[in-house]
Enzyme design. Structure first.
Site, PDB file in Angstrom:
ATOM      1  N   GLN A   1      -3.386   3.096  -6.055  1.00  0.00           N
ATOM      2  CA  GLN A   1      -1.815   2.653  -5.514  1.00  0.00           C
ATOM      3  C   GLN A   1      -0.180   3.773  -6.270  1.00  0.00           C
ATOM      4  OE1 GLN A   1      -2.977  -0.755  -3.846  1.00  0.00           O
ATOM      5  NE2 GLN A   1      -1.551  -0.059  -2.411  1.00  0.00           N
ATOM      6  N   HIS A   2       0.375   3.784  -5.746  1.00  0.00           N
ATOM      7  CA  HIS A   2       1.676   3.656  -6.342  1.00  0.00           C
ATOM      8  C   HIS A   2       2.293   5.224  -6.898  1.00  0.00           C
ATOM      9  CE1 HIS A   2       1.748  -0.275  -5.250  1.00  0.00           C
ATOM     10  NE2 HIS A   2       0.838  -0.862  -6.368  1.00  0.00           N
TER      11      HIS A   2
ATOM     12  N   ASP B   1      -6.398   1.456  -2.827  1.00  0.00           N
ATOM     13  CA  ASP B   1      -8.307   1.388  -3.846  1.00  0.00           C
ATOM     14  C   ASP B   1      -7.833   0.391  -2.892  1.00  0.00           C
ATOM     15  OD1 ASP B   1      -6.030   0.299  -5.392  1.00  0.00           O
ATOM     16  OD2 ASP B   1      -6.623   1.700  -7.223  1.00  0.00           O
TER      17      ASP B   1
END
Length: 453
Positions: free
Chosen positions: A95-96, A250
């Protein structure tokens, strides 16, 4: 027999599993080993179904050229036997991470990953500008250095020429899905970027009402194309006509792979540590301790993350000159509380609590307490203590917790398994090791071929 593929593109590697869409639940219990690690691949599952797995390696670092992910994905797909006989696929991913594209679909600069903390000041600036309560209400998040919005603000402040070129912003799994569907610089249709609500909810510029363009502009300095958010069982197609799922962050993909339901807390001990729980209600925490993420199945997935997890054990193991089994044996030879020895394991700063510049501290050292056994125990208890803090915060926000599912590499430690119930204060189950992120993505892909997720 219909086959589906699921991908896990993490900070460390890319893994692909190809499984039978109809018996996916049974496949999750299959034994999956990496032949590149020196052991032969075991393609047997307990019910006689075939599992194919492939793996590609990612470079280390907190900023990475996305081309490395693409190369690893291609290698993993080839290692898994290709996608020629697959009917649907989906990608779960870290992520991110900030992937910025120009109007020709080219990557402008290396992606800043979730664990890059250089945007800590940018996070503070956004909180000052909008207020923590306002941001939490709009997006479910209070920005910290991990989130994409802060990385865009950092880009605007430190690389204005690159920021001005940004035509689209994607997350790692968004970009890989786009590329695997046949798009890229050779076919730069930015409108074909897609994502899912779980990964979008980790950006800092998405909320229950969709993309928050005002926040995006406040971070980047101008508007840009954002991936279209698909529903849990909504599909698009790739160039070969296969069905493609929205994918997932995830943690959300792991929850799908585990079959986690309401009241379940998933405690993942990998490079980072996470505690996330499946909730039927949206969670808003103005303090920012809990990130109000969305789940991949339409529920919510409030999450607490720590930067320091399994590497705490690895660091102390190296110091004591023991392997994982040796560290576990030492920890279990010590009494609970480690004789008063306490490790605050902020080796790489920390996200929860938000202390990006913190360092680790060992306290309670006396002639009696300072033993190898107590140090090993303090490492395990210290690592789990950060996760227990997260679980308590979830409870205080009204999230019901009935059991913890312990996953990740660190969860295979006997000491972690035995000490976790004491520290977490909740019944703990340890599912059999499996590639839960990839299997969650495969489960999403399978849902495109049948009525329910």
């Amino acid at each position: 027999m219909a086959l589906v593929a699921g991908v896990d593109s993490s900070t460390q590697s890319c893994k692909v599993v190809v499984v039978d869409a109809g018996s996916l639940r049974d496949e999750r219990a299959g034994s999956l080993r990496d032949e590149r690690a020196g052991s032969p691949r075991d393609e047997r599952a307990p019910f006689g179904h075939t599992v194919r797995q492939g793996r590609g390696i990612h470079p280390h670092g907190t900023e990475v050229d996305p081309a490395a992910w693409w190369d690893a994905l291609q290698a993993a797909i080839a290692d898994a036997g290709g996608l020629g006989d697959v009917d649907a696929w989906a990608i779960g991913g870290q992520q991110h991470g900030m992937v910025v594209l120009d109007d020709a679909g080219r990557v402008i600069r290396p992606a800043l990953l979730w664990n890059d903390t250089r945007s800590a000041r940018a996070a503070s600036d956004l909180v000052t500008q909008f207020g923590a309560g306002e941001l939490a209400a709009r997006t479910g998040l209070v920005p910290v250095a991990s989130f994409t919005i802060t990385k865009l603000r950092w880009l605007r402040d430190h690389e204005p020429e690159n920021a001005a070129r940004v035509a689209a912003v994607a997350l790692p799994h968004d970009w890989l899905t786009w590329r695997l569907r046949g798009f890229g610089p050779e076919n730069p249709d930015l409108a074909e970027l897609i994502t899912d609500r779980s990964d979008a909810s980790g950006t800092g510029y998405w909320g229950p009402n969709g993309d928050d363009r005002d926040l995006l502009v406040a971070a980047l300095g101008h508007d840009a194309v954002l991936p279209r958010v698909l529903g849990p069982t909504e599909a698009v197609q790739d160039a070969a006509g296969r069905r493609v799922g929205a994918g997932a962050g995830d943690n959300a993909a792991a929850a799908l792979g585990l079959g986690a339901g309401l009241g379940d807390a998933v405690v993942s001990i990998g490079t980072s540590g996470t505690v996330f729980a499946v909730s039927g209600d949206r969670v808003i925490d103005p303090s920012g301790t809990v990130a109000g993420f969305a789940a991949a199945d339409g529920n919510w997935l409030p999450l607490v993350a720590t930067l320091n997890a399994s590497r705490v054990l690895e660091s102390i193991g190296r110091l004591l000159d023991v392997d994982h089994a040796g560290l576990s044996a030492l920890a279990l030879a010590a009494d609970p509380g480690a004789g008063g020895l306490r490790l605050e394991p902020y080796f790489e700063g920390e996200r929860t609590p938000n202390r990006p510049d913190a360092t680790a501290t060992l306290s309670g050292m006396t002639l009696a307490s300072t033993t190898r056994e107590n140090l090993a125990r303090a490492a395990v208890e210290g690592m789990l203590g950060g996760l227990a803090y997260g679980m308590q915060t979830l409870r205080e926000l009204g999230v019901p917790l009935r059991r913890a599912l312990l996953i990740g590499g660190g969860a295979q430690s006997e000491a972690v398994q035995r000490i976790a119930p004491e520290v977490l204060g909740i019944p703990v189950e340890v599912p059999a090791p499996a590639e839960y992120v990839a299997l969650g993505a495969a489960r999403q892909a399978a849902a495109l071929l049948r009525p329910t997720l």
